[in-house]
Design a protein around this motif. Structure first.
Motif, mmCIF file in Angstrom:
data_model
loop_
_atom_site.group_PDB
_atom_site.id
_atom_site.type_symbol
_atom_site.label_atom_id
_atom_site.label_comp_id
_atom_site.label_asym_id
_atom_site.label_seq_id
_atom_site.Cartn_x
_atom_site.Cartn_y
_atom_site.Cartn_z
ATOM 1 N N GLN A 13 0.101 -37.339 2.840
ATOM 2 C CA GLN A 13 -0.159 -38.728 2.768
ATOM 3 C C GLN A 13 -1.098 -39.360 3.893
ATOM 4 N N LEU A 14 -0.823 -38.840 5.036
ATOM 5 C CA LEU A 14 -1.561 -39.172 6.269
ATOM 6 C C LEU A 14 -2.790 -38.606 6.309
ATOM 7 N N CYS A 15 -3.319 -37.701 5.276
ATOM 8 C CA CYS A 15 -4.762 -37.246 5.413
ATOM 9 C C CYS A 15 -5.017 -36.557 6.738
ATOM 10 N N LEU A 16 -3.851 -35.629 6.758
ATOM 11 C CA LEU A 16 -4.124 -34.786 8.196
ATOM 12 C C LEU A 16 -3.939 -33.378 7.616
ATOM 13 N N LYS A 24 -0.417 -33.659 16.554
ATOM 14 C CA LYS A 24 -0.205 -34.841 17.025
ATOM 15 C C LYS A 24 1.557 -34.676 17.224
ATOM 16 N N ILE A 25 2.038 -33.779 16.589
ATOM 17 C CA ILE A 25 3.567 -33.472 17.025
ATOM 18 C C ILE A 25 3.760 -32.389 18.176
ATOM 19 N N GLY A 26 2.845 -31.851 18.458
ATOM 20 C CA GLY A 26 2.949 -30.938 19.685
ATOM 21 C C GLY A 26 3.402 -29.622 19.333
ATOM 22 N N ILE A 27 3.170 -29.154 18.105
ATOM 23 C CA ILE A 27 3.354 -27.613 17.814
ATOM 24 C C ILE A 27 2.156 -26.908 17.381
ATOM 25 N N VAL A 32 3.622 -25.464 11.367
ATOM 26 C CA VAL A 32 3.668 -26.690 10.261
ATOM 27 C C VAL A 32 3.344 -25.834 8.889
ATOM 28 N N SER A 33 2.568 -24.820 8.793
ATOM 29 C CA SER A 33 2.632 -23.868 7.930
ATOM 30 C C SER A 33 3.780 -23.299 7.460
ATOM 31 N N TRP A 34 4.588 -22.969 8.281
ATOM 32 C CA TRP A 34 6.020 -22.387 8.175
ATOM 33 C C TRP A 34 6.850 -23.408 7.684
ATOM 34 N N ALA A 53 6.240 -39.141 15.961
ATOM 35 C CA ALA A 53 5.016 -39.286 15.834
ATOM 36 C C ALA A 53 4.449 -40.138 14.907
ATOM 37 N N PHE A 54 5.257 -40.593 13.743
ATOM 38 C CA PHE A 54 4.652 -41.274 12.476
ATOM 39 C C PHE A 54 5.349 -42.249 12.290
#
Length: 153
Positions: A13-16, A24-27, A32-34, A53-54
């Protein structure tokens, strides 16, 4: 929809990309994939980072409870003024002030600051009243007579 699916849905939705989302979230992108994979546990720290962050509602991210985003606090000048005993005239004065362009407001602040500074420096015992009541005690309101019906001639 699961927590993992909501994370993926939010990111899309955020097109990221996963990489941009991760930054953006520091990981890491791998984290993220996990987090997006079904049945994988997402650390609390990741959930909280996403929410911060969002501006995401943590209840939505964890459980799907709407709304998705945290509603920003609102401020009502009218309500604030009324809670502090402002009259309609005082409220209109404040609103009219903010209708002025920024340069005019800056000029007014400068003018009044200079005026008040000189009056206070000339009269050290003088203090600026904190409330309308204190001001009216020092300077009682004066009734203005209606002169519109008088003959000027």
């Amino acid at each position: 929809m699961t927590l993992n699916e909501r994370i993926r849905e939010l990111r899309k939705q955020l097109c990221l990309s996963q990489k941009d989302f991760a930054e953006k979230i520091g990981i890491s992108q791998r984290s993220v994939s996990w987090s997006e994979q079904p049945n994988n546990n997402v650390p609390d720290s990741t959930i909280k980072s996403i929410c911060m962050a969002f501006g995401v509602n943590e209840e939505w991210l964890r459980y799907g409870t709407e709304p998705i985003y945290i509603q920003p606090p609102t401020f009502s000048l009218d309500d604030f003024a009324r809670q502090h005993g402002a009259t309609e005239l005082e409220l209109q004065i404040v609103k009219t002030y903010f209708e002025l362009d920024a340069e005019t407001r800056k000029m007014l602040i400068s003018h009044f600051s200079r005026s008040f500074a000189s009056v206070i420096s000339e009269n050290p015992a003088l203090t600026v009243p904190d409330t309308t009541e204190e001001l009216e005690a020092d300077f009682p309101p004066v009734e203005l007579s209606d002169t519109s019906g008088t003959d000027a001639g």
